[in-house]
Design a protein around this motif. Sequence first.
Motif, mmCIF file in Angstrom:
data_model
loop_
_atom_site.group_PDB
_atom_site.id
_atom_site.type_symbol
_atom_site.label_atom_id
_atom_site.label_comp_id
_atom_site.label_asym_id
_atom_site.label_seq_id
_atom_site.Cartn_x
_atom_site.Cartn_y
_atom_site.Cartn_z
ATOM 1 N N VAL A 93 -2.186 -4.353 -0.061
ATOM 2 C CA VAL A 93 -1.025 -3.869 0.703
ATOM 3 C C VAL A 93 -0.368 -2.700 -0.041
ATOM 4 O O VAL A 93 0.102 -1.727 0.559
ATOM 5 N N MET A 94 -0.422 -2.774 -1.378
ATOM 6 C CA MET A 94 0.102 -1.655 -2.173
ATOM 7 C C MET A 94 -0.727 -0.394 -1.954
ATOM 8 O O MET A 94 -0.193 0.698 -1.756
ATOM 9 N N SER A 95 -2.051 -0.531 -1.954
ATOM 10 C CA SER A 95 -2.916 0.625 -1.719
ATOM 11 C C SER A 95 -2.641 1.236 -0.349
ATOM 12 O O SER A 95 -2.638 2.451 -0.188
ATOM 13 N N LEU A 96 -2.401 0.369 0.627
ATOM 14 C CA LEU A 96 -2.172 0.876 1.984
ATOM 15 C C LEU A 96 -0.873 1.677 2.074
ATOM 16 O O LEU A 96 -0.822 2.730 2.689
ATOM 17 N N GLU A 97 0.206 1.175 1.461
ATOM 18 C CA GLU A 97 1.494 1.857 1.651
ATOM 19 C C GLU A 97 1.738 2.965 0.623
ATOM 20 O O GLU A 97 2.532 3.865 0.850
ATOM 21 N N ASN A 98 1.031 2.888 -0.511
ATOM 22 C CA ASN A 98 1.268 3.852 -1.590
ATOM 23 C C ASN A 98 0.109 4.832 -1.771
ATOM 24 O O ASN A 98 0.289 5.923 -2.314
#
Length: 483
Positions: A93-98
């Motif tokens: 989820v971090m990779s997706l938003e950041n």
Amino acid sequence: MDMADGGRALVREHALIAGRPVTATETIRVDDPAEGTTLGAVPKLSAQQVESAVAAAVGAFPAWAATPAFERAGVLRRWAALIEQHTDALAAVMSLENGKPFGEARGEIAYANQFVHWFAGEAERMGGHAIESWSGADRVVTFKEPVGPVAAITPWNFPAAMVTRKLAPALAAGCTVVLKPASATPFTAIALVELALEAGAPPAALNVVTGDSGTVGRVLTGSPDIRKLSFTGSTPVGRKLMADCAPTLKRLSMELGGSAPGIVFDDADLERAVDGVTKGKFRNTGQSCVSINRVYVQRPLLETFVAGVEARMRTLKVGRPFEDGVEIGPLIDENGVRKVEEHAAGLREGGARLVIGGGRHALGGLFFQPTLLVGGDGTLLRGEETFGPLMAVFPFDDEAEILQRANATEFGLASYVFTESLDRAFRAARRIEAGMVGVNTGVISHAANPFGGIKQSGFGREGSIHGLDEYLQIKAVTLAGVG
Ligand code: NAP
């Protein structure tokens, strides 16, 4: 289910107040910077909704503060176990938003979890001390007590670690929290807090508010019931928040911007220097407050150093977060890309030589080529973080001169020195005006190390044996005629 789907499953489009999901009619869009698509949205809470989060944290404070420290530590340990269990989904989820490369995002989850483990232990070691009586007729003991309900405001560049670095010591100390994560990366924060609640943190002890930063900031800084603000972000916003906290005299921790110098002396081990500077520069695609912003190389080593860095940089794979072996992702937004372009243009106008890169990447969107520039005027970089994959190298001649140039900045967060001389390493480490110095390494962050800055990089220390004290106050109790 592939990795990205695991991340999408953690997207929760709501704030969390007293453990309940809260929505609003207006929302803030959260984008995927690698794909240029929309990932979801979070509510733009009203001032009244933010006030209800403050009320929840205030209401939960007495019971949480009175919970034995060993029980609070137990909650943190269960939280750490859940974070570990959900590493892949949290990283995704971090990779997706950041846009952070997935491997690096997994590394950040492990780093974020160090703080949860560390402060579980610190909670158990919390305590005051006994003081020798000055009159002989009384005793003085000190207690350490939680400061009260805390506001935490975090940036987008480390969406997990900046959250746990505040929430874990706050919970360990017995404080309750209202967290406002960066609007670009709220989903990692919400997912982490949901896991903390699952681990047994009282629902109203951890609240997440989203929305317009001005509205949220005004409520949090203006509330007399919020006893402390812990902020990580840019220096101008830190200054404003500090002023806004003055009327209610809050305790403050300010983790602000930097412009880290990396000094490579001519007696440095070339391989270690190339490796350390490259890691120190390109971690998080250069979007880190401790990123090396200015590389100074002593003239005799300049060309071999530049050749070594160039060779290493040619191997850096730029790409989307879930591709294998990607080390450099997109920048967070168009403003971020423009800033790197401006710094590259400014350096070249000042006479810098372009070695590789120089502009936007063929992948388009928010991708920028790893760029190496040598020489030119470094004045601009002393006052501003590039926050992108641009390495600026400047030659220097002698030690006294370079320490002066390194310190000629309003910032004082991280700094790096590369030398094989112990004497020189100590001398430089002592003279550099910064909260942290890496000697022969570009990696300085660990939960056990005190993290923080001086000058306009702020004050307060996170992590380490000092991190818990940021959330504690001391009470002195004088007992007359005892013993
Ligand atoms: P930023 O613009 O200062 O924002 C940081 C946080 O403050 C975000 O949650 C933001 O909300 C919020 N904010 C902005 N204006 C506000 C206001 N008026 N009232 C209340 N909250 C407000 O910084 P950023 O661009 O996210 O992060 C990058 C900066 O953080 C860099 O300068 C970097 O060096 C620094 N940083 C420092 C450390 C450290 O430990 N020293 C660590 C990491 C990053 P919105 O997202 O809603 O705007």
